[in-house]
Scaffold this motif. Structure first.
Motif, mmCIF file in Angstrom:
data_model
loop_
_atom_site.group_PDB
_atom_site.id
_atom_site.type_symbol
_atom_site.label_atom_id
_atom_site.label_comp_id
_atom_site.label_asym_id
_atom_site.label_seq_id
_atom_site.Cartn_x
_atom_site.Cartn_y
_atom_site.Cartn_z
ATOM 1 N N ASP A 184 34.167 34.199 48.760
ATOM 2 C CA ASP A 184 35.269 35.027 48.230
ATOM 3 C C ASP A 184 36.575 34.239 48.096
ATOM 4 O O ASP A 184 37.324 34.420 47.125
ATOM 5 C CB ASP A 184 35.490 36.272 49.109
ATOM 6 C CG ASP A 184 35.908 35.931 50.524
ATOM 7 O OD1 ASP A 184 35.350 34.965 51.091
ATOM 8 O OD2 ASP A 184 36.795 36.607 51.081
ATOM 9 N N THR A 185 36.839 33.327 49.051
ATOM 10 C CA THR A 185 38.137 32.645 48.985
ATOM 11 C C THR A 185 38.185 31.595 47.880
ATOM 12 O O THR A 185 39.272 31.167 47.502
ATOM 13 C CB THR A 185 38.508 31.992 50.333
ATOM 14 O OG1 THR A 185 37.483 31.072 50.700
ATOM 15 C CG2 THR A 185 38.708 33.039 51.418
ATOM 16 N N SER A 186 37.026 31.196 47.343
ATOM 17 C CA SER A 186 37.069 30.258 46.213
ATOM 18 C C SER A 186 37.869 30.887 45.073
ATOM 19 O O SER A 186 38.645 30.209 44.399
ATOM 20 C CB SER A 186 35.661 29.882 45.758
ATOM 21 O OG SER A 186 34.966 31.024 45.319
ATOM 22 N N ARG A 187 37.733 32.186 44.904
ATOM 23 C CA ARG A 187 38.469 32.862 43.826
ATOM 24 C C ARG A 187 39.970 32.914 44.138
ATOM 25 O O ARG A 187 40.798 32.800 43.228
ATOM 26 C CB ARG A 187 37.896 34.267 43.632
ATOM 27 C CG ARG A 187 36.457 34.172 43.193
ATOM 28 C CD ARG A 187 35.714 35.466 43.159
ATOM 29 N NE ARG A 187 34.383 35.209 42.579
ATOM 30 C CZ ARG A 187 33.653 36.126 41.963
ATOM 31 N NH1 ARG A 187 34.083 37.368 41.856
ATOM 32 N NH2 ARG A 187 32.484 35.803 41.461
ATOM 33 N N LEU A 188 40.282 33.075 45.425
ATOM 34 C CA LEU A 188 41.706 33.051 45.802
ATOM 35 C C LEU A 188 42.275 31.647 45.577
ATOM 36 O O LEU A 188 43.443 31.490 45.179
ATOM 37 C CB LEU A 188 41.882 33.467 47.265
ATOM 38 C CG LEU A 188 41.296 34.818 47.671
ATOM 39 C CD1 LEU A 188 41.654 35.138 49.120
ATOM 40 C CD2 LEU A 188 41.799 35.932 46.754
ATOM 41 N N GLU A 189 41.463 30.641 45.840
ATOM 42 C CA GLU A 189 41.933 29.267 45.596
ATOM 43 C C GLU A 189 42.221 29.059 44.106
ATOM 44 O O GLU A 189 43.207 28.430 43.743
ATOM 45 C CB GLU A 189 40.907 28.238 46.073
ATOM 46 C CG GLU A 189 40.627 28.240 47.570
ATOM 47 C CD GLU A 189 41.795 27.780 48.433
ATOM 48 O OE1 GLU A 189 42.791 27.275 47.887
ATOM 49 O OE2 GLU A 189 41.719 27.965 49.662
ATOM 50 N N TYR A 190 41.354 29.577 43.235
ATOM 51 C CA TYR A 190 41.600 29.423 41.790
ATOM 52 C C TYR A 190 42.939 30.095 41.433
ATOM 53 O O TYR A 190 43.735 29.553 40.661
ATOM 54 C CB TYR A 190 40.500 30.071 40.942
ATOM 55 C CG TYR A 190 39.087 29.612 41.232
ATOM 56 C CD1 TYR A 190 38.835 28.375 41.812
ATOM 57 C CD2 TYR A 190 38.000 30.424 40.925
ATOM 58 C CE1 TYR A 190 37.545 27.966 42.084
ATOM 59 C CE2 TYR A 190 36.697 30.018 41.194
ATOM 60 C CZ TYR A 190 36.480 28.790 41.776
ATOM 61 O OH TYR A 190 35.191 28.401 42.047
#
Lengths: 92, 302
Positions: free
Chosen positions: B267-273
């Protein structure tokens, strides 16, 4: 004989124990193994479930938090932290 | 000077570092090591630092000194900052008039200099303290000599720079998928976003390892300081997402900003983007930019 604790910390890709390990640490209360930052590039277990199947006892898992308004997109610490232990018999 | 290209700046935004291999010529490396002070292998760490602090010709620089006035003419560091690739990377990321925050000579000691202690790597940490800015400083890590795997080159975690943590609070982590350790030729420089997670390795060689770190702060806007002539005219246009066919454009700005690291949680990969896109907006000076609709979707609020 006495008992000493070994602690394995796995950081997983989600809150599910059967998702991939993305980070890990190992602290050995028997003093036999000394691990340190950056000493391994591959995790000892591919998932948390693999660790359970190898006899590690889960003693703590990070909880899921609601997202504070205004900070919904802040990222910080590794999010899905699982502490495991083994109790090992050692001689003094 | 050689300014950075748009894909290079996008990679810096996404991954938090740029690596310039053997960018410093040998004569400057040799001059730097000479000005640093003589090496004495038998000294314990405190004695070695103490002697270098006393005898070194590396200058003392007050925090906030303009970079252009920090280093004496003809010194190794003055010549270092005249190199076209270094000047261009610095200008591209922190603008024309950065100031020096601090510099420091990091030494990783071999077993012979540790007495009865064994070499241990440094814990993971983020420098300074919690930093909620969208602006950022850069840290130049200069390796003036060859670094082998045994010498414990700096370990760093690509893509960690936007995580808002408190310095050594991340010490508990030992290994993280995708971590990198520097091995390099003499004269290699890593240009780091100030937020990147890192730590020194354990030196099990028979030589000291030296790394000189210089932190630079911007004094004005950081936007559009690089060579934007290569920025494609369609970089503001959206492209198909998720159902994308079989063509992949690795140098497309949107691709660079939405490439995951091996350690990102699902899920946090999307926050990183999302956080990378916000930083790219800042770098571009254009709040209308988006990649793969991550921010447009959230801003579509009536």
């Amino acid at each position: 004989m006495m008992q000493r604790q070994q602690v394995l910390v796995l950081y997983l890709a989600s809150s599910a124990l059967d998702t991939p390990t993305v980070g890990w640490a190992f602290y050995d209360g028997t003093g036999v193994e000394r691990h340190m930052a950056g000493d391994q590039d591959e995790p000892p277990y591919k998932t948390g479930l693999e660790a359970l199947m190898d006899g590690w006892r889960l003693i703590q898992a990070s909880s899921l938090h609601s997202h504070e308004q205004g900070n919904e997109f802040v990222t910080d610490y590794l999010k899905y932290e699982f502490f495991f232990e083994k109790l090992v018999e050692t001689t003094p | 000077m050689t300014l950075l290209s748009s894909p290079d700046v996008a990679r810096f935004v996404a991954r938090g570092f740029l690596r310039l291999d053997a960018v410093v010529p040998d004569d400057i490396n040799r001059q730097f090591l000479k000005e640093m002070g003589p090496e004495t292998a038998e000294e314990m760490p405190l004695a070695h630092y103490g002697r270098l602090m006393k005898e070194s010709r590396l200058p003392l620089v007050a925090a906030g000194t303009p970079l252009s006035k920090a280093y004496p003419n003809t010194s190794a560091l003055s010549r270092f900052f005249e190199l076209e690739d270094i000047t261009g990377a610095v200008h591209s990321l922190v603008g024309a008039e950065p100031v020096v925050d601090h510099h420091f000579l990091h030494i990783t000691f071999p077993p012979a200099a540790l007495g009865e202690k064994s070499p241990v790597s440094q814990h993971w940490h983020q420098d300074s303290t919690i930093d909620p800015r969208r602006a950022f400083d850069i840290q130049l890590m200069y390796f003036p000599h060859t670094v082998t795997a045994e010498m414990g080159g700096t370990r760093y975690l690509p893509g960690s720079h936007l995580r808002r943590v408190s310095e050594a609070a991340i010490s508990r982590y030992q290994n993280i998928k995708g971590q990198q350790r520097v091995t390099c030729e003499a004269g290699t420089v890593l240009v780091m976003h100030s937020g990147i997670w890192h730590g020194g390795g354990a030196n099990i060689s028979d030589q000291h390892r030296y790394m000189f770190k210089i932190r630079l702060c911007p004094t004005g806007a950081q936007s559009s300081q690089w060579d934007l002539r290569d920025l494609p005219a369609d970089h503001l246009r959206q492209r198909p997402i998720f159902w994308v066919g079989d063509t992949r454009e690795p140098d497309h700005i949107h691709t660079i900003l939405t490439e995951p690291e091996p350690w990102f949680e699902f899920d946090t990969s999307r926050l990183e983007y999302i956080n990378r896109i916000k930083l790219w907006r800042y770098m571009l000076g254009d709040e209308s930019f988006d990649a793969d609709y991550w921010l447009t979707r959230l801003e579509n609020d009536y």
